[in-house]
Design an enzyme around this catalytic site. Sequence first.
Site, PDB file in Angstrom:
ATOM      1  N   LYS A   1      -0.535   4.129 -13.092  1.00 27.15           N
ATOM      2  CA  LYS A   1      -1.719   4.644 -12.397  1.00 27.15           C
ATOM      3  C   LYS A   1      -1.334   5.797 -11.458  1.00 27.15           C
ATOM      4  O   LYS A   1      -0.248   5.810 -10.907  1.00 27.15           O
ATOM      5  CB  LYS A   1      -2.369   3.524 -11.574  1.00 27.15           C
TER       6      LYS A   1
ATOM      7  N   THR B   1     -10.065   2.894  -0.488  1.00 26.84           N
ATOM      8  CA  THR B   1      -9.399   2.607  -1.765  1.00 26.84           C
ATOM      9  C   THR B   1      -8.704   1.245  -1.723  1.00 26.84           C
ATOM     10  O   THR B   1      -7.737   1.012  -2.432  1.00 26.84           O
ATOM     11  CB  THR B   1      -8.355   3.702  -2.091  1.00 26.84           C
TER      12      THR B   1
ATOM     13  N   GLY C   1      -7.930  -2.236  -2.782  1.00 28.57           N
ATOM     14  CA  GLY C   1      -8.177  -3.074  -3.970  1.00 28.57           C
ATOM     15  C   GLY C   1      -8.505  -2.305  -5.236  1.00 28.57           C
ATOM     16  O   GLY C   1      -9.003  -2.888  -6.203  1.00 28.57           O
ATOM     17  N   THR C   2      -8.187  -1.016  -5.260  1.00 32.70           N
ATOM     18  CA  THR C   2      -8.497  -0.238  -6.476  1.00 32.70           C
ATOM     19  C   THR C   2      -7.722  -0.768  -7.694  1.00 32.70           C
ATOM     20  O   THR C   2      -8.266  -0.864  -8.791  1.00 32.70           O
ATOM     21  CB  THR C   2      -8.165   1.257  -6.289  1.00 32.70           C
ATOM     22  N   GLY C   3      -6.446  -1.107  -7.474  1.00 33.08           N
ATOM     23  CA  GLY C   3      -5.618  -1.587  -8.592  1.00 33.08           C
ATOM     24  C   GLY C   3      -6.093  -2.948  -9.088  1.00 33.08           C
ATOM     25  O   GLY C   3      -6.114  -3.203 -10.306  1.00 33.08           O
ATOM     26  N   CYS C   4      -6.479  -3.824  -8.164  1.00 29.52           N
ATOM     27  CA  CYS C   4      -6.990  -5.157  -8.545  1.00 29.52           C
ATOM     28  C   CYS C   4      -8.252  -4.994  -9.383  1.00 29.52           C
ATOM     29  O   CYS C   4      -8.412  -5.609 -10.442  1.00 29.52           O
ATOM     30  CB  CYS C   4      -7.321  -5.984  -7.311  1.00 29.52           C
TER      31      CYS C   4
HETATM   32  N1  LIG Z   1      -9.008   8.703  -4.695  1.00 34.38           N
HETATM   33  C1  LIG Z   1      -9.211   8.296  -5.966  1.00 34.38           C
HETATM   34  N2  LIG Z   1     -10.145   8.901  -6.732  1.00 34.38           N
HETATM   35  C2  LIG Z   1     -10.368   8.514  -8.023  1.00 34.38           C
HETATM   36  N3  LIG Z   1      -9.667   7.522  -8.627  1.00 34.38           N
HETATM   37  C3  LIG Z   1      -8.712   6.884  -7.910  1.00 34.38           C
HETATM   38  C4  LIG Z   1      -8.437   7.230  -6.547  1.00 34.38           C
HETATM   39  N4  LIG Z   1      -7.442   6.425  -6.084  1.00 34.38           N
HETATM   40  C5  LIG Z   1      -7.113   5.605  -7.110  1.00 34.38           C
HETATM   41  N5  LIG Z   1      -7.865   5.892  -8.219  1.00 34.38           N
HETATM   42  C6  LIG Z   1      -7.820   5.181  -9.516  1.00 34.38           C
HETATM   43  O1  LIG Z   1      -7.877   3.796  -9.219  1.00 34.38           O
HETATM   44  C7  LIG Z   1      -7.056   3.060 -10.127  1.00 34.38           C
HETATM   45  C8  LIG Z   1      -6.023   2.270  -9.301  1.00 34.38           C
HETATM   46  O2  LIG Z   1      -4.977   3.160  -8.912  1.00 34.38           O
HETATM   47  P1  LIG Z   1      -4.029   2.985  -7.653  1.00 34.38           P
HETATM   48  O3  LIG Z   1      -2.842   3.831  -7.913  1.00 34.38           O
HETATM   49  O4  LIG Z   1      -4.824   3.243  -6.413  1.00 34.38           O
HETATM   50  O5  LIG Z   1      -3.720   1.421  -7.724  1.00 34.38           O
HETATM   51  P2  LIG Z   1      -2.994   0.480  -6.665  1.00 34.38           P
HETATM   52  O6  LIG Z   1      -2.130   1.270  -5.765  1.00 34.38           O
HETATM   53  O7  LIG Z   1      -2.355  -0.589  -7.452  1.00 34.38           O
HETATM   54  O8  LIG Z   1      -4.218  -0.117  -5.842  1.00 34.38           O
HETATM   55  P3  LIG Z   1      -4.223  -1.329  -4.741  1.00 34.38           P
HETATM   56  O9  LIG Z   1      -2.803  -1.636  -4.376  1.00 34.38           O
HETATM   57  O10 LIG Z   1      -5.046  -0.845  -3.587  1.00 34.38           O
HETATM   58  O11 LIG Z   1      -4.928  -2.474  -5.403  1.00 34.38           O
HETATM   59  C9  LIG Z   1      -6.433   4.086 -11.064  1.00 34.38           C
HETATM   60  O12 LIG Z   1      -7.207   4.166 -12.234  1.00 34.38           O
HETATM   61  C10 LIG Z   1      -6.501   5.382 -10.254  1.00 34.38           C
HETATM   62  O13 LIG Z   1      -6.529   6.524 -11.079  1.00 34.38           O
HETATM   63  C1  LIG Z   2      -4.413 -10.628  -2.090  1.00 38.52           C
HETATM   64  C2  LIG Z   2      -4.134  -9.205  -2.420  1.00 38.52           C
HETATM   65  N1  LIG Z   2      -3.776  -8.888  -3.695  1.00 38.52           N
HETATM   66  C3  LIG Z   2      -3.502  -7.598  -4.016  1.00 38.52           C
HETATM   67  C4  LIG Z   2      -3.619  -6.596  -3.089  1.00 38.52           C
HETATM   68  C5  LIG Z   2      -3.292  -5.158  -3.467  1.00 38.52           C
HETATM   69  O1  LIG Z   2      -4.381  -4.364  -3.357  1.00 38.52           O
HETATM   70  C6  LIG Z   2      -4.010  -6.957  -1.779  1.00 38.52           C
HETATM   71  N2  LIG Z   2      -4.137  -6.022  -0.796  1.00 38.52           N
HETATM   72  N3  LIG Z   2      -4.252  -8.268  -1.480  1.00 38.52           N
END
Ligand SMILES: Nc1ncnc2c1ncn2[C@@H]1O[C@H](COP(=O)(O)OP(=O)(O)OP(=O)(O)O)[C@@H](O)[C@H]1O
Ligand SMILES: Cc1ncc(CO)c(N)n1
Length: 275
Positions: free
Chosen positions: A178, A212, A214-217
């Site tokens: 990502k 942003t 929880g975007t990855g979750c």
């Molecule tokens: N500012 C943004 N604008 C558009 N898309 C975004 C943005 N930030 C993240 N994304 C998208 O969100 C999804 C999750 O990416 P990200 O790299 O933020 O995950 P993460 O770091 O694991 O998230 P988290 O740890 O907060 O759960 C990807 O598809 C990424 O392209």
């Molecule tokens: C419980 C939990 N899982 C995953 C993440 C990563 O976004 C978070 N901040 N908290």
Amino acid sequence: MSVAVIPRALTIAGSDSGGGAGIQADLKTFQELGVYGMSALTAVTAQNTLGVQGVYPLSAEAAAAQIESVGCDLGVHALKTGMLFNADIISAVADKISSFGWKNVVVDPVMIAKGGADLLQAEAVTALKRDLLPLALIVTPNLPEAEVLAGMSIYSMEDRREAAKRIHDMGSDFVVIKGGHEEKEGDQITDLIYDGRVFTKLLGRRVETVHTHGTGCTFSAAITAGLAKGMSEMAAITEGRAFIQAAIEDSLGLGQGHGPTNHWAYGRRRQAVTQ
Ligand SMILES: Nc1ncnc2c1ncn2[C@@H]1O[C@H](COP(=O)(O)OP(=O)(O)OP(=O)(O)O)[C@@H](O)[C@H]1O
Ligand SMILES: Cc1ncc(CO)c(N)n1
């Protein structure tokens, strides 16, 4: 008369009291995408938009017991893992996935919360690579997680491809690196997909926002929901990207720090189009 199958998905993850990440984000996403959601908790966090105030892991036994309860009764069409916290929990989760023979497995290799708190103990990375990645259909590291898993620094797109290959060799059929943590250059974000043969870039519009959390979750939960509904891996990843894009664009502005995304946004937009 045939009875429609209700798609069912399981999240094996930590609780975020603030509701933006962890199992709360996963269950909201499953629900929005028409999938019945179930959960196996690995840890409770005291957390809000300002950071993580406390981490309280459950025992590996407690995590395994929840997975067993769900698996032997309700049935699981797809599952995702999120925060697993330690090596014992990872091994117990991997054992259960193997013994049920589940194949639609999305591994979000959660390591560090956006505020910097450890959601995975450093020594658990070995267990993640050894026990869990071989069972994954799709793994979704962010850039720092891809660096840890692949054991290399990532500066360029070429580095990303190399890291994706290395992670693919650990056993996941699809690797999605990502781009949320990319250095800000231009108005696009690239998620790189590798299926062992072909690299595909998913381009999205970068939203300038602090919300942003929880975007990855949310992204990995949306992919899991797609798999539970019988979608192909690429279709599920593409819908997951559209879901998180809408959720970030229409964020709710809650809290004083990095607020949650809007889990209603994707469904509301689709409703608006069909009305
Ligand atoms: N500012 C943004 N604008 C558009 N898309 C975004 C943005 N930030 C993240 N994304 C998208 O969100 C999804 C999750 O990416 P990200 O790299 O933020 O995950 P993460 O770091 O694991 O998230 P988290 O740890 O907060 O759960 C990807 O598809 C990424 O392209
Ligand atoms: C419980 C939990 N899982 C995953 C993440 C990563 O976004 C978070 N901040 N908290």
